[in-house]
Each structure stands twice: as C-alpha cells, then as structure tokens.
Write a protein that holds these residues in place. Sequence first.
Motif, PDB file in Angstrom:
ATOM      1  N   GLN A  36       4.894   2.383 -22.846  1.00 10.23           N
ATOM      2  CA  GLN A  36       4.504   2.936 -24.304  1.00 10.23           C
ATOM      3  C   GLN A  36       4.249   1.907 -25.116  1.00 10.23           C
ATOM      4  OE1 GLN A  36       3.573   6.003 -24.285  1.00 10.23           O
ATOM      5  NE2 GLN A  36       4.495   6.751 -22.320  1.00 10.23           N
ATOM      6  N   ARG A  37       4.852   0.582 -24.967  1.00 11.83           N
ATOM      7  CA  ARG A  37       4.739  -0.741 -25.850  1.00 11.83           C
ATOM      8  C   ARG A  37       3.480  -0.714 -26.408  1.00 11.83           C
ATOM      9  NH1 ARG A  37       7.659  -5.226 -26.675  1.00 11.83           N
ATOM     10  NH2 ARG A  37       6.707  -6.291 -28.276  1.00 11.83           N
ATOM     11  N   SER A  38       2.381  -0.875 -25.508  1.00 12.72           N
ATOM     12  CA  SER A  38       1.179  -1.149 -25.971  1.00 12.72           C
ATOM     13  C   SER A  38       0.508  -0.099 -26.955  1.00 12.72           C
ATOM     14  CB  SER A  38      -0.064  -1.155 -24.757  1.00 12.72           C
ATOM     15  OG  SER A  38      -0.054  -0.449 -23.959  1.00 12.72           O
ATOM     16  N   GLN A  39       0.848   1.106 -26.686  1.00 11.16           N
ATOM     17  CA  GLN A  39       0.420   2.307 -27.540  1.00 11.16           C
ATOM     18  C   GLN A  39       1.116   2.158 -29.073  1.00 11.16           C
ATOM     19  OE1 GLN A  39      -2.083   4.016 -26.774  1.00 11.16           O
ATOM     20  NE2 GLN A  39      -2.285   3.090 -24.690  1.00 11.16           N
ATOM     21  N   LEU A  40       2.367   1.715 -28.851  1.00  5.68           N
ATOM     22  CA  LEU A  40       3.225   1.752 -30.189  1.00  5.68           C
ATOM     23  C   LEU A  40       2.530   0.509 -30.769  1.00  5.68           C
ATOM     24  CD1 LEU A  40       6.956   2.024 -28.814  1.00  5.68           C
ATOM     25  CD2 LEU A  40       5.495   3.760 -30.012  1.00  5.68           C
ATOM     26  N   VAL A  93       9.778   1.381 -38.950  1.00  3.29           N
ATOM     27  CA  VAL A  93      10.592   2.398 -39.067  1.00  3.29           C
ATOM     28  C   VAL A  93       9.992   3.683 -39.198  1.00  3.29           C
ATOM     29  CG1 VAL A  93      11.849   3.366 -41.289  1.00  3.29           C
ATOM     30  CG2 VAL A  93      12.125   0.949 -40.897  1.00  3.29           C
ATOM     31  N   TYR A  94       8.778   3.898 -39.577  1.00  2.00           N
ATOM     32  CA  TYR A  94       7.989   5.122 -39.351  1.00  2.00           C
ATOM     33  C   TYR A  94       7.614   5.442 -38.110  1.00  2.00           C
ATOM     34  CZ  TYR A  94       4.356   8.499 -39.267  1.00  2.00           C
ATOM     35  OH  TYR A  94       3.599   9.494 -38.978  1.00  2.00           O
ATOM     36  N   ILE A  95       7.425   4.625 -37.207  1.00  2.00           N
ATOM     37  CA  ILE A  95       7.361   4.908 -35.718  1.00  2.00           C
ATOM     38  C   ILE A  95       8.515   5.612 -35.294  1.00  2.00           C
ATOM     39  CG2 ILE A  95       6.688   4.037 -33.438  1.00  2.00           C
ATOM     40  CD1 ILE A  95       4.766   2.411 -34.842  1.00  2.00           C
ATOM     41  N   TYR A  96       9.686   4.800 -35.628  1.00  2.00           N
ATOM     42  CA  TYR A  96      11.002   5.054 -34.855  1.00  2.00           C
ATOM     43  C   TYR A  96      11.335   6.619 -35.390  1.00  2.00           C
ATOM     44  CZ  TYR A  96      15.986   5.111 -34.432  1.00  2.00           C
ATOM     45  OH  TYR A  96      17.265   5.412 -34.142  1.00  2.00           O
ATOM     46  N   LEU A  97      11.137   6.830 -36.608  1.00  2.00           N
ATOM     47  CA  LEU A  97      11.448   8.082 -37.247  1.00  2.00           C
ATOM     48  C   LEU A  97      10.487   9.275 -36.634  1.00  2.00           C
ATOM     49  CD1 LEU A  97      12.079   7.294 -40.937  1.00  2.00           C
ATOM     50  CD2 LEU A  97      13.890   8.025 -39.070  1.00  2.00           C
ATOM     51  N   GLY A  98       9.143   8.810 -36.522  1.00  2.00           N
ATOM     52  CA  GLY A  98       8.202   9.732 -35.866  1.00  2.00           C
ATOM     53  C   GLY A  98       8.434  10.238 -34.355  1.00  2.00           C
ATOM     54  N   LYS A  99       9.158   9.258 -33.706  1.00  2.00           N
ATOM     55  CA  LYS A  99       9.395   9.475 -32.344  1.00  2.00           C
ATOM     56  C   LYS A  99      10.888   9.785 -31.885  1.00  2.00           C
ATOM     57  CE  LYS A  99       5.077   9.110 -30.782  1.00  2.00           C
ATOM     58  NZ  LYS A  99       4.560  10.402 -30.255  1.00  2.00           N
ATOM     59  N   TYR A 100      11.818   9.414 -32.466  1.00  2.00           N
ATOM     60  CA  TYR A 100      13.017   9.721 -32.211  1.00  2.00           C
ATOM     61  C   TYR A 100      13.749  10.953 -33.069  1.00  2.00           C
ATOM     62  CZ  TYR A 100      13.508   5.627 -29.135  1.00  2.00           C
ATOM     63  OH  TYR A 100      13.170   4.933 -28.087  1.00  2.00           O
ATOM     64  N   GLY A 101      12.881  11.246 -33.999  1.00  2.00           N
ATOM     65  CA  GLY A 101      13.573  12.267 -35.118  1.00  2.00           C
ATOM     66  C   GLY A 101      14.051  11.874 -36.422  1.00  2.00           C
ATOM     67  N   LEU A 154       6.741  12.217 -41.461  1.00  2.00           N
ATOM     68  CA  LEU A 154       5.865  13.237 -41.813  1.00  2.00           C
ATOM     69  C   LEU A 154       4.888  13.091 -40.370  1.00  2.00           C
ATOM     70  CD1 LEU A 154       4.922  13.464 -45.150  1.00  2.00           C
ATOM     71  CD2 LEU A 154       6.271  15.182 -44.067  1.00  2.00           C
ATOM     72  N   PRO A 155       3.916  14.061 -39.918  1.00  2.00           N
ATOM     73  CA  PRO A 155       3.095  13.899 -39.133  1.00  2.00           C
ATOM     74  C   PRO A 155       2.134  12.745 -39.156  1.00  2.00           C
ATOM     75  CG  PRO A 155       3.494  16.415 -39.220  1.00  2.00           C
ATOM     76  CD  PRO A 155       4.052  15.575 -40.389  1.00  2.00           C
ATOM     77  N   LEU A 156       1.771  11.974 -38.179  1.00  2.00           N
ATOM     78  CA  LEU A 156       0.746  10.842 -38.506  1.00  2.00           C
ATOM     79  C   LEU A 156      -0.678  11.428 -39.180  1.00  2.00           C
ATOM     80  CD1 LEU A 156       0.299   7.931 -38.217  1.00  2.00           C
ATOM     81  CD2 LEU A 156      -0.796   8.260 -35.995  1.00  2.00           C
ATOM     82  N   SER A 157      -1.143  12.427 -38.814  1.00  2.00           N
ATOM     83  CA  SER A 157      -2.465  12.912 -39.309  1.00  2.00           C
ATOM     84  C   SER A 157      -2.321  13.111 -40.905  1.00  2.00           C
ATOM     85  CB  SER A 157      -2.794  14.381 -38.755  1.00  2.00           C
ATOM     86  OG  SER A 157      -1.741  15.305 -39.095  1.00  2.00           O
ATOM     87  N   LYS A 158      -1.111  13.604 -41.489  1.00  2.00           N
ATOM     88  CA  LYS A 158      -0.834  13.893 -42.743  1.00  2.00           C
ATOM     89  C   LYS A 158      -0.622  12.612 -43.449  1.00  2.00           C
ATOM     90  CE  LYS A 158       0.987  18.473 -42.653  1.00  2.00           C
ATOM     91  NZ  LYS A 158       2.198  19.335 -42.859  1.00  2.00           N
TER      92      LYS A 158
END
Length: 313
Positions: free
Chosen positions: A53-57, A76-84, A128-132
Amino acid sequence: MKIPLSVSWRVILNDNTDTDQNIPMTSRTKSVSMEAVSPGIFNTEPGTALYEQRSQLDKVKNELLKFGLTPNQAKVYIYLGKYGAKTAPEVCNSLELPRTETYHILNTLQNLGVVTSECCQPTRFDALPLSKVIRTLVNSEKERVNTLLQNEKELVETWNKIPSFAVETNETKMDKLQMLQGAPQIHNKIKEMISRAKEEVVLFCAPRDFSRFYHADLVELLVKSPAFERVIISQTMPEITEEINRERIRILPAGKKDTMCFVIKDFDEVLLFLRNANHPSHNVFAVWSDSGSMIDSLRTLFDYSWENSEIIY
C-alpha cells in the motif's frame, strides 16, 4: 476501509530497560507491562503487508500537499483515516513525531476542519472522510481567493499611498530571472506572456507538455492570440492538435529527447523548463527571464530545429 493491523508489543522490564519483541497474545510474563505499538505506515519494509500500500499512501499524501497540508500534517491525517481514532500519544509514537509538534498538528487539522476530537479522556482524534476533506479544503481556498479579490482595490490604493524609497540611477538595465515551481504558477506565467504578446509567440515542447498545456487551456489561448507563430513538438504528434493550423506545427525526428520545453515571446521574454512534464505537476520547475543572450540562444535553437523538423501533411 481500515488497514488490518499486525500488532507488535513493547515489553517494559522492571529494571527500566525496554525492548521491542513480537510475542503471542497468550504469553504471560511476570513483572512486565505491555503497550500496543502500531507499525509505521510510511516506513514499511519490502515483503510486509503494508508495503503493497506504500505507493498508494504516497500518492494520497502528495495530493494532500497540493491542498496546502504539510508533509507531517498529511501523514497524521492518513494515519487517523486508516487506523481510526487515536490519542495524541498514539499518533506521536506511531509516526515518530515530536510530542509538541504532534499536538500542534492535531490542533491545526481541527481548525482546518479535516479532523475531529472525541469528548473523552484521554482525547481521541479521528479523520473525516477524504471526500469531505477535499471539499472543505477547496472551499476554504476559494473563500481565501475571493476575499483577496474583494480587497484588491483597497490594497492597491493603500500600496500606492506609500512612497517609494528606491533611488533611480542611470545604470544599465540588468537582466531579470524568476524561478517558478509547480504547474499552476508556471501556467499562469505563460498565460501572462501570451496575453502581452504583440509580435510573435513560439513554443518548443514534448507531447506530455503539450497535453498539459491543452488541459490548462493554454493551447486555446495560444491559438486565439494574433501573435501565435509556430510550435515544435518532439517525437510524436498528440491527437489534441486539431485546432492548430498544420502549417504552424512541426515534429522533431524520432530519437530526440523529450526533456526540453520553452516559450519565447516577442524576442523579449523566455520561459525555460528545467523539469518539464516528465515530472509530477507539483515538481515541474521553470525559469523566466528577459535576458537577451538566453532569448537569442533558444531562438537560434528553435529556428534550427524548425528547419530540421518534419512537416505535417
């Protein structure tokens, strides 16, 4: 979708030494305390589940940078978005960020409207969801630009009231240079050059450059300009050149490098790409100049290439 975790444990011994070990959940060890440690999502090793998943991240992170986030804010946003939802110490430990910076980043992301905090102790933060998030960041940028436009007249009037302290001299005019990075800044500069052109505009570019110019509406602006003269495209003819008169286009023979791109306007301005469309849009780099020697050199190269290019029938 949450990325599944393979939990590792930090074993803290009574003698104040600590080691990281992978031990089964059923293991019982006297006089030890254990705390879960999330694996680093940006420091994965080949062969691990997260490495795929590294390239996608990285792609998501680079896109978030375009919306004004810093690299660590995006992490930080990606970490919270994927780990809750996580506490500040969990974010700090997992991403190996300084404690003070972690709290500052979380507060900033909350102010930007991309992260929320839960009313509990200790406080947990969630993304928050990425779209928002994208809509929020885009709307914020639009509001900032609109505010600047509304204040333009007042700002200009205030600026003009302030006296100039520059000392005028009879020194010879010095050549000017301007460094530009990122497609938006470079495209805006090219638009300015085309709009000011009175005699001629010539373009030398690779197919990828031409494609970006087309989607940025630069080709349409160029064609409508009465000063537009000629364009040379290296290697192949893009399919999106129909609106240009074929007599004004030529193709360099196959085998020529596709790293060169420049625009010359009225023999008094030139914009030369040092990193063209072979690079990501945020990494393209160009230099603008009114240097006569640079303009003459590139114009000579253009004329020579035109004479040695293939005519389009």
